[in-house]
Write an enzyme that holds these catalytic residues in place. Structure first.
Site, PDB file in Angstrom:
ATOM      1  N   GLY A   1       0.802  -1.219   0.000  1.00 11.49           N
ATOM      2  CA  GLY A   1       0.000   0.000   0.000  1.00 11.49           C
ATOM      3  C   GLY A   1       0.833   1.266   0.000  1.00 11.49           C
ATOM      4  O   GLY A   1       0.494   2.241  -0.682  1.00 11.49           O
TER       5      GLY A   1
ATOM      6  N   ASP B   1      -7.046   0.789   6.520  1.00 13.00           N
ATOM      7  CA  ASP B   1      -7.568  -0.317   7.329  1.00 13.00           C
ATOM      8  C   ASP B   1      -6.404  -1.268   7.598  1.00 13.00           C
ATOM      9  O   ASP B   1      -6.324  -2.349   7.029  1.00 13.00           O
ATOM     10  CB  ASP B   1      -8.696  -1.009   6.562  1.00 13.00           C
ATOM     11  CG  ASP B   1      -9.370  -2.100   7.384  1.00 13.00           C
ATOM     12  OD1 ASP B   1      -9.094  -2.183   8.600  1.00 13.00           O
ATOM     13  OD2 ASP B   1     -10.163  -2.862   6.811  1.00 13.00           O
ATOM     14  N   SER B   2      -5.532  -0.849   8.489  1.00 14.30           N
ATOM     15  CA  SER B   2      -4.249  -1.539   8.662  1.00 14.30           C
ATOM     16  C   SER B   2      -4.225  -2.422   9.896  1.00 14.30           C
ATOM     17  O   SER B   2      -5.136  -2.403  10.717  1.00 14.30           O
ATOM     18  CB  SER B   2      -3.144  -0.488   8.805  1.00 14.30           C
ATOM     19  OG  SER B   2      -3.298   0.196  10.033  1.00 14.30           O
TER      20      SER B   2
HETATM   21  N1  AG3 Z   1      -7.619  -3.642  11.447  1.00 13.13           N
HETATM   22  C1  AG3 Z   1      -7.511  -3.227  12.815  1.00 13.13           C
HETATM   23  C2  AG3 Z   1      -6.776  -4.156  13.727  1.00 13.13           C
HETATM   24  C3  AG3 Z   1      -6.488  -3.565  15.043  1.00 13.13           C
HETATM   25  C4  AG3 Z   1      -6.224  -4.627  16.062  1.00 13.13           C
HETATM   26  N2  AG3 Z   1      -5.396  -4.150  17.055  1.00 13.13           N
HETATM   27  C5  AG3 Z   1      -5.706  -3.751  18.275  1.00 13.13           C
HETATM   28  N3  AG3 Z   1      -6.444  -4.477  19.062  1.00 13.13           N
HETATM   29  N4  AG3 Z   1      -5.242  -2.651  18.636  1.00 13.13           N
HETATM   30  C6  AG3 Z   1      -8.239  -4.877  11.212  1.00 13.13           C
HETATM   31  C7  AG3 Z   1      -8.730  -5.093   9.850  1.00 13.13           C
HETATM   32  C8  AG3 Z   1     -10.195  -5.202   9.801  1.00 13.13           C
HETATM   33  N5  AG3 Z   1     -10.700  -5.009   8.502  1.00 13.13           N
END
Ligand code: AG3
Length: 282
Positions: A139, A156-157
């Site tokens: 990306g 969306d990472s």
């Molecule tokens: N993206 C966010 C993940 C965050 C998880 N981390 C955390 N608990 N701080 C996930 C992708 C969803 N489409």
């Protein structure tokens, strides 16, 4: 005996989820991928030992990551998603009839394919929507090299550990700014500030040089343990963040679809930050 998934993302804190059925477990080459069934949250996707999404609470995250920037923008026709391989973000973006083209840049094709197989309710058909252009690529490199522009860019990472770290850098944020059309907005997944304080402060500082308006908004996502999750908001058009409930309601009704978490009132209220979060914006 039930096997337990134990997430250790935060030092001194673990989250345990019973793996009532393991559906898929492998190393995809890019990352460790695990999909299992939990009695409380349904199917769970974990990458490198960290919960990415669950069938039970993904709607909160995906609705807030998409409808807040798109309805806050008010006239978004081109949207770029970086990451989002599970398809949940694409699904919500494509609910907007105003969106004519969605480009989704995911680094790991296996995530897309395995989620389509094992968690089909996430993408819910979005992958075959003709408005979707799926690019399998890094990306950060994609954004640095393209000359196209978008009204809304959604990051969306994963968390800023390992391959996802570059998506939190000042150079990446600047490159995103350069790819935004006038009146555009960038939103980011920015961690859970109560347990990931540096992440919020870091993004605040690294977004600042590139955007006139940098802020955060909040939503509680139960399996992102530790309290509310923060989403970053960055735009050169300061007024977008202040769009009032009446106008948001008009736009939401015009959009004509239903939600399970998002409402115009929740949208406006999500930008109200508690003192402990404001203190991290320094
Ligand atoms: N993206 C966010 C993940 C965050 C998880 N981390 C955390 N608990 N701080 C996930 C992708 C969803 N489409």
């Amino acid at each position: 005996m039930t096997e337990w998934f134990e997430e250790a993302l935060h030092p001194g804190l673990t989250q345990g989820l019973s793996m009532d059925r393991v559906l898929f477990r492998s190393s995809t080459g890019q990352q460790e991928l695990l999909i299992f069934e939990n009695r409380l949250f349904g199917r769970v996707l974990a990458l490198d030992g960290i919960v990415q999404t669950t069938e039970g609470d993904e709607f909160i995250y995906h609705e807030m990551l998409t409808h807040v920037p798109i309805l806050g923008h008010g006239n978004a026709s081109r949207v770029l998603v970086i990451g989002g391989g599970d398809g949940g973000t694409a699904r919500e973006v494509l609910r907007h009839r105003s969106v004519e083209a969605l480009t989704m840049v995911e680094i790991d094709r296996e995530v897309v394919d395995l989620c389509a197989t094992w968690m089909p309710s996430l993408a819910d058909g979005a992958l075959s929507d003709p408005r979707l252009e799926l690019v399998i690529a890094d990306g950060a490199r994609f954004v640095a090299e393209t000359s196209r522009s978008w009204d809304v860019i959604i990051i969306d990472s994963t968390d800023p550990v390992g391959p996802g770290e570059v998506l939190f850098s000042e150079a990446f944020y600047r490159a995103c700014r350069d790819r935004l059309a006038p009146g555009g907005v960038l939103v980011t997944q920015n961690g859970v500030p109560h347990v990931q304080a540096e992440e919020l402060t870091g993004s605040y500082r690294r977004l600042g040089p590139s955007f006139a308006d940098v802020w955060f908004y909040l939503a509680p996502v139960p399996t992102y343990q530790g309290g509310h999750m923060a989403f970053g908001w960055a735009s050169d058009t300061v007024a977008l963040r202040r769009t009032g409930v009446a106008e948001l309601t008009r736009r939401f009704e015009h959009a004509g679809f239903g939600t399970r978490y998002y409402t115009p009132e929740v949208h406006a209220a999500a930008f109200a930050l508690p003192a402990s979060v404001l203190a991290l914006m320094a």
